[in-house]
Design an enzyme around this catalytic site. Structure first.
Site, PDB file in Angstrom:
ATOM      1  N   ASN A 116      54.028 135.071  60.171  1.00  8.66           N
ATOM      2  CA  ASN A 116      52.954 135.412  61.102  1.00  8.66           C
ATOM      3  C   ASN A 116      53.452 135.877  62.466  1.00  8.66           C
ATOM      4  O   ASN A 116      52.700 136.488  63.221  1.00  8.66           O
ATOM      5  CB  ASN A 116      52.058 134.172  61.272  1.00  8.66           C
ATOM      6  N   TYR A 140      53.234 149.207  67.545  1.00  6.66           N
ATOM      7  CA  TYR A 140      52.535 148.149  66.819  1.00  6.66           C
ATOM      8  C   TYR A 140      51.977 148.671  65.502  1.00  6.66           C
ATOM      9  O   TYR A 140      52.130 148.038  64.453  1.00  6.66           O
ATOM     10  CB  TYR A 140      51.420 147.583  67.698  1.00  6.66           C
ATOM     11  N   ASP A 163      64.001 132.253  66.133  1.00  5.33           N
ATOM     12  CA  ASP A 163      63.847 133.639  66.566  1.00  5.33           C
ATOM     13  C   ASP A 163      63.891 134.489  65.307  1.00  5.33           C
ATOM     14  O   ASP A 163      64.945 134.637  64.681  1.00  5.33           O
ATOM     15  CB  ASP A 163      64.991 134.005  67.514  1.00  5.33           C
ATOM     16  N   VAL A 164      62.749 135.049  64.926  1.00  6.80           N
ATOM     17  CA  VAL A 164      62.664 135.753  63.641  1.00  6.80           C
ATOM     18  C   VAL A 164      63.473 137.040  63.615  1.00  6.80           C
ATOM     19  O   VAL A 164      63.669 137.633  62.546  1.00  6.80           O
ATOM     20  CB  VAL A 164      61.202 136.047  63.254  1.00  6.80           C
ATOM     21  N   THR A 179      42.393 134.996  70.499  1.00 13.85           N
ATOM     22  CA  THR A 179      43.673 134.320  70.645  1.00 13.85           C
ATOM     23  C   THR A 179      44.186 134.558  72.062  1.00 13.85           C
ATOM     24  O   THR A 179      43.698 135.445  72.769  1.00 13.85           O
ATOM     25  CB  THR A 179      44.706 134.879  69.652  1.00 13.85           C
ATOM     26  N   LYS A 238      53.098 147.389  61.757  1.00 10.45           N
ATOM     27  CA  LYS A 238      52.154 146.753  60.837  1.00 10.45           C
ATOM     28  C   LYS A 238      51.968 147.584  59.567  1.00 10.45           C
ATOM     29  O   LYS A 238      51.732 147.015  58.484  1.00 10.45           O
ATOM     30  CB  LYS A 238      50.821 146.521  61.538  1.00 10.45           C
ATOM     31  N   ASP A 290      58.854 128.807  65.912  1.00 14.90           N
ATOM     32  CA  ASP A 290      58.533 129.691  67.034  1.00 14.90           C
ATOM     33  C   ASP A 290      59.722 129.717  67.988  1.00 14.90           C
ATOM     34  O   ASP A 290      60.570 128.820  67.963  1.00 14.90           O
ATOM     35  CB  ASP A 290      57.283 129.192  67.763  1.00 14.90           C
TER      36      ASP A 290
END
Length: 268
Positions: free
Chosen positions: A93, A158, A66-67, A193, A162, A40
């Site tokens: 994820n 978003y 950092d993806v 969440t 996705k 993360d």
């Protein structure tokens, strides 16, 4: 109830694991015996998740990642391989939500969402696939979304990201299959969440928003992060050995339901 699976001896890497679905999945895999790497950008929360797992008797290490930065993803995967020598499961994820219509979304905002949600998934899954390919085994999971199929005017970036994750997953599933690597996506609906709670705060009455979001689902409630984690364990386990290229909904039946105003059969 958590489904029982045995991941003893397995190494599991999870991005976006400092909270929500990622943290729940990290805890579940660790409870099943896996060595879990918590990846993360939030070092404080990520280290806390790893510490909580260790305190519960599991094995977990935190690695900042950092993806959106391929060099950092490469370093993180390299650290996993240096520490455990293998990657058995990679759960891509990490993601960020976005609530803004096309007309008011700025190009930089658009790029940020796609960089994290789609490019981040590509960079992480690519590095994981390269690490798994020589071993000719492994499982790669993605967190997709029902928004990739049905969405709203306020979720443009978003939804696009996705939908892209779904295409990436299917293409990688075909490329990885000859190496014995399975690739699948989970599509969570409204899950309790911190991100969902933050979105609910925008309504002015967060508890009412949570209640309404649950009430419109056939099961009459929102989901729990642990319920998504249970499915992640299933898809990564031998019980799902003939499943690849699939998207599994975890949405309380929302995608199965036709909006009431479009019903063609009169209600009883």
């Amino acid at each position: 109830m958590t489904i029982t699976h045995d991941f003893s001896g397995a190494t599991v890497v999870i991005t976006g694991a400092a909270g929500g679905i990622g943290a729940a999945s990290a805890s579940a895999f660790a409870a099943a015996g896996a060595s879990v790497w918590v990846l993360d950008v939030d070092s404080g929360r990520g280290e806390a998740v790893a510490a909580d797992i260790a305190a519960a008797g599991g094995r977990a290490r935190f690695q900042r990642c950092d993806v959106t930065d391929d060099a950092e993803v490469e370093r993180a995967i390299g650290a996993v391989l240096a520490g455990d020598g293998r990657i058995d499961v990679a759960y891509c994820n990490a993601g960020v939500g976005w609530t803004k219509p096309v007309s008011t979304t700025e190009p930089d905002e658009w790029r940020k969402v796609l960089d994290i949600d789609l490019t981040g998934a590509f960079l992480t899954s690519r590095r994981a696939f390269l690490a798994m390919r020589d071993a000719r085994s492994g499982v790669i999971l993605f967190t997709g979304s029902p928004h990739g199929y049905r969405t709203m005017a306020e979720t443009s970036a978003y939804a696009a990201a996705k939908a892209g994750v779904g295409g990436l997953m299917r293409a990688l599933a075909l490329e990885a299959a000859p190496y014995g690597i399975r690739v699948n996506s989970l599509l969570p609906g409204a899950i309790d969440t911190p991100a969902l709670r933050a979105e609910a705060e925008l309504s002015g009455d967060p508890e009412d928003a949570i209640r309404r979001w649950g009430a419109v689902r056939p099961l009459g409630r929102i989901g729990r992060a642990e319920e998504v984690a249970d499915l992640a364990l299933f898809l990564a386990s031998p019980a799902a050995s003939f499943i690849t290229g699939a998207e599994l909904l975890v949405d309380g039946g929302a995608m199965a339901a036709q909006p009431a105003g479009l019903a063609t059969v009169a209600p009883k």
